[in-house]
Enzyme design. Structure first.
Site, PDB file in Angstrom:
ATOM      1  N   GLY A  30      34.193  34.455  35.971  1.00 28.88           N
ATOM      2  CA  GLY A  30      34.613  34.261  34.584  1.00 28.88           C
ATOM      3  C   GLY A  30      34.845  32.804  34.280  1.00 28.88           C
ATOM      4  N   LYS A  90      44.338  35.861  36.872  1.00 28.09           N
ATOM      5  CA  LYS A  90      44.932  36.506  38.035  1.00 28.09           C
ATOM      6  C   LYS A  90      46.377  36.047  38.234  1.00 28.09           C
ATOM      7  CE  LYS A  90      41.671  37.547  41.254  1.00 28.09           C
ATOM      8  NZ  LYS A  90      40.758  36.989  42.246  1.00 28.09           N
ATOM      9  N   THR A 150      40.521  39.851  35.207  1.00 22.81           N
ATOM     10  CA  THR A 150      39.494  40.519  34.404  1.00 22.81           C
ATOM     11  C   THR A 150      38.146  40.372  35.092  1.00 22.81           C
ATOM     12  OG1 THR A 150      39.197  38.510  33.070  1.00 22.81           O
ATOM     13  CG2 THR A 150      40.680  40.211  32.211  1.00 22.81           C
ATOM     14  N   ASN A 174      34.877  40.003  34.851  1.00 24.72           N
ATOM     15  CA  ASN A 174      33.857  39.663  33.858  1.00 24.72           C
ATOM     16  C   ASN A 174      32.516  40.200  34.311  1.00 24.72           C
ATOM     17  OD1 ASN A 174      36.119  37.689  33.768  1.00 24.72           O
ATOM     18  ND2 ASN A 174      35.034  37.130  31.895  1.00 24.72           N
ATOM     19  N   GLU A 191      36.146  41.260  28.699  1.00 26.35           N
ATOM     20  CA  GLU A 191      37.095  40.936  29.766  1.00 26.35           C
ATOM     21  C   GLU A 191      37.785  42.214  30.230  1.00 26.35           C
ATOM     22  OE1 GLU A 191      38.371  37.738  30.834  1.00 26.35           O
ATOM     23  OE2 GLU A 191      37.070  36.499  29.570  1.00 26.35           O
ATOM     24  N   TYR A 247      33.427  40.522  43.352  1.00 23.91           N
ATOM     25  CA  TYR A 247      32.340  39.808  42.679  1.00 23.91           C
ATOM     26  C   TYR A 247      30.998  40.318  43.193  1.00 23.91           C
ATOM     27  CZ  TYR A 247      35.686  36.384  40.900  1.00 23.91           C
ATOM     28  OH  TYR A 247      36.720  35.779  40.242  1.00 23.91           O
ATOM     29  N   PHE A 253      48.299  34.788  19.203  1.00 24.37           N
ATOM     30  CA  PHE A 253      49.700  34.957  19.577  1.00 24.37           C
ATOM     31  C   PHE A 253      50.384  33.598  19.614  1.00 24.37           C
ATOM     32  CE2 PHE A 253      47.639  38.758  20.949  1.00 24.37           C
ATOM     33  CZ  PHE A 253      48.567  39.741  20.652  1.00 24.37           C
TER      34      PHE A 253
HETATM   35  P1  ADP Z   1      37.336  35.146  36.766  1.00 19.88           P
HETATM   36  O1  ADP Z   1      37.683  34.026  35.821  1.00 19.88           O
HETATM   37  O2  ADP Z   1      36.308  34.759  37.791  1.00 19.88           O
HETATM   38  O3  ADP Z   1      36.958  36.410  36.036  1.00 19.88           O
HETATM   39  P2  ADP Z   1      39.925  36.373  37.249  1.00 19.88           P
HETATM   40  O4  ADP Z   1      41.181  35.589  37.497  1.00 19.88           O
HETATM   41  O5  ADP Z   1      39.782  37.026  35.889  1.00 19.88           O
HETATM   42  O6  ADP Z   1      38.688  35.445  37.585  1.00 19.88           O
HETATM   43  O7  ADP Z   1      39.837  37.477  38.381  1.00 19.88           O
HETATM   44  C1  ADP Z   1      38.838  38.474  38.282  1.00 19.88           C
HETATM   45  C2  ADP Z   1      38.325  38.959  39.630  1.00 19.88           C
HETATM   46  O8  ADP Z   1      39.394  39.531  40.365  1.00 19.88           O
HETATM   47  C3  ADP Z   1      37.314  40.058  39.421  1.00 19.88           C
HETATM   48  O9  ADP Z   1      35.998  39.546  39.299  1.00 19.88           O
HETATM   49  C4  ADP Z   1      37.484  40.921  40.656  1.00 19.88           C
HETATM   50  O10 ADP Z   1      36.593  40.496  41.666  1.00 19.88           O
HETATM   51  C5  ADP Z   1      38.918  40.662  41.079  1.00 19.88           C
HETATM   52  N1  ADP Z   1      39.878  41.739  40.776  1.00 19.88           N
HETATM   53  C6  ADP Z   1      40.809  42.199  41.644  1.00 19.88           C
HETATM   54  N2  ADP Z   1      41.549  43.168  41.091  1.00 19.88           N
HETATM   55  C7  ADP Z   1      41.075  43.377  39.842  1.00 19.88           C
HETATM   56  C8  ADP Z   1      41.430  44.281  38.780  1.00 19.88           C
HETATM   57  N3  ADP Z   1      42.433  45.167  38.913  1.00 19.88           N
HETATM   58  N4  ADP Z   1      40.739  44.198  37.602  1.00 19.88           N
HETATM   59  C9  ADP Z   1      39.736  43.313  37.473  1.00 19.88           C
HETATM   60  N5  ADP Z   1      39.348  42.422  38.431  1.00 19.88           N
HETATM   61  C10 ADP Z   1      40.006  42.450  39.626  1.00 19.88           C
HETATM   62 MG    MG Z   2      38.066  37.218  34.479  1.00 17.53          MG
END
Ligand code: ADP
Ligand code: MG
Length: 193
Positions: A61, A67, A73, A75, A125, A137, A155
């Site tokens: 993402g 996180k 999320t 993505n 997302e 991933y 917000f």
């Molecule tokens: P990014 O910016 O790469 O999307 P995020 O901080 O949004 O990073 O973290 C998303 C990643 O975390 C997902 O691609 C997945 O691999 C992992 N993940 C672990 N737990 C979850 C969850 N409950 N919902 C969604 N993604 C999760």
């Molecule tokens: Mg994400």
């Protein structure tokens, strides 16, 4: 006479100064605000939709530290889905999500504008409502989107945004247990690959 405008061109809301209210989508029309009987389609704060389907690999993402906020999320590549996404108003939806090696999970997700692209490009997302011990991933994520919760909103603070997302989560968790929505958990689309 009162006028509610629903511009077909997104992001042009400021042009409709003569309207009493400008909304993104008819999904957001609240008749009771105008002294009319409300729509009766809402079920416990959610609007059932004709389900729609998306599949794609989980991609990196924007590194917005979701996180860290406790809201990762997954993505998903929206390649091939820009038309489908442009048909759906920016807002918060909920779905069933399938990961072939892991199972089927509840999910809440936002659809919004990606500032890096033109007006037609939207991203999604998806937050899976389950604690995973690792990232996934590259895995194929299959979604059946079944309902709508609310429009996208601004917000005043990060805290209020996070609080709202947790409220969306509670709405989605409860709704997905209703027979109306839980039946889609068994949709074969979530398991095929
Ligand atoms: P990014 O910016 O790469 O999307 P995020 O901080 O949004 O990073 O973290 C998303 C990643 O975390 C997902 O691609 C997945 O691999 C992992 N993940 C672990 N737990 C979850 C969850 N409950 N919902 C969604 N993604 C999760
Ligand atoms: Mg994400």
């Amino acid at each position: 006479m009162e006028v509610v405008a629903v511009p077909s061109l997104p992001k042009q809301l400021h042009l409709y100064t003569a309207a009493d209210e400008v909304i993104n989508s008819l999904l957001d029309l609240r008749l009771e605000k105008w002294g009319l009987p409300p729509f009766e389609d809402w079920v416990e704060g959610t609007l059932p939709l004709d389900p729609w389907y998306i599949v794609g690999p989980v991609v990196k993402g924007f590194g917005r530290d979701s996180k860290v906020l406790g809201i990762p999320t997954a993505n998903l590549s929206t390649k091939g889905y820009s038309d489908l996404l442009s048909e759906h108003p920016a807002g918060v939806y909920f779905d069933w999500a399938g990961l072939s090696a892991r199972g089927v999970f509840k999910m809440v997700m936002s659809i919004g504008w990606n500032p890096y692209f033109n007006n037609k490009e939207k991203t999604i997302e998806p937050w899976l409502l389950h604690d995973f011990n690792e990232d996934f991933y590259g895995e194929e994520l299959r979604l059946v989107i079944v309902g709508y919760i609310r429009p996208e909103a601004n917000f005043p603070s990060l805290e209020s945004l996070v609080a709202k997302i947790h409220e969306d989560r509670r709405v989605a968790e409860r709704a997905l247990d209703l027979p109306l929505y839980s039946s889609f958990k068994n949709d074969s689309y979530l398991r095929s690959s």
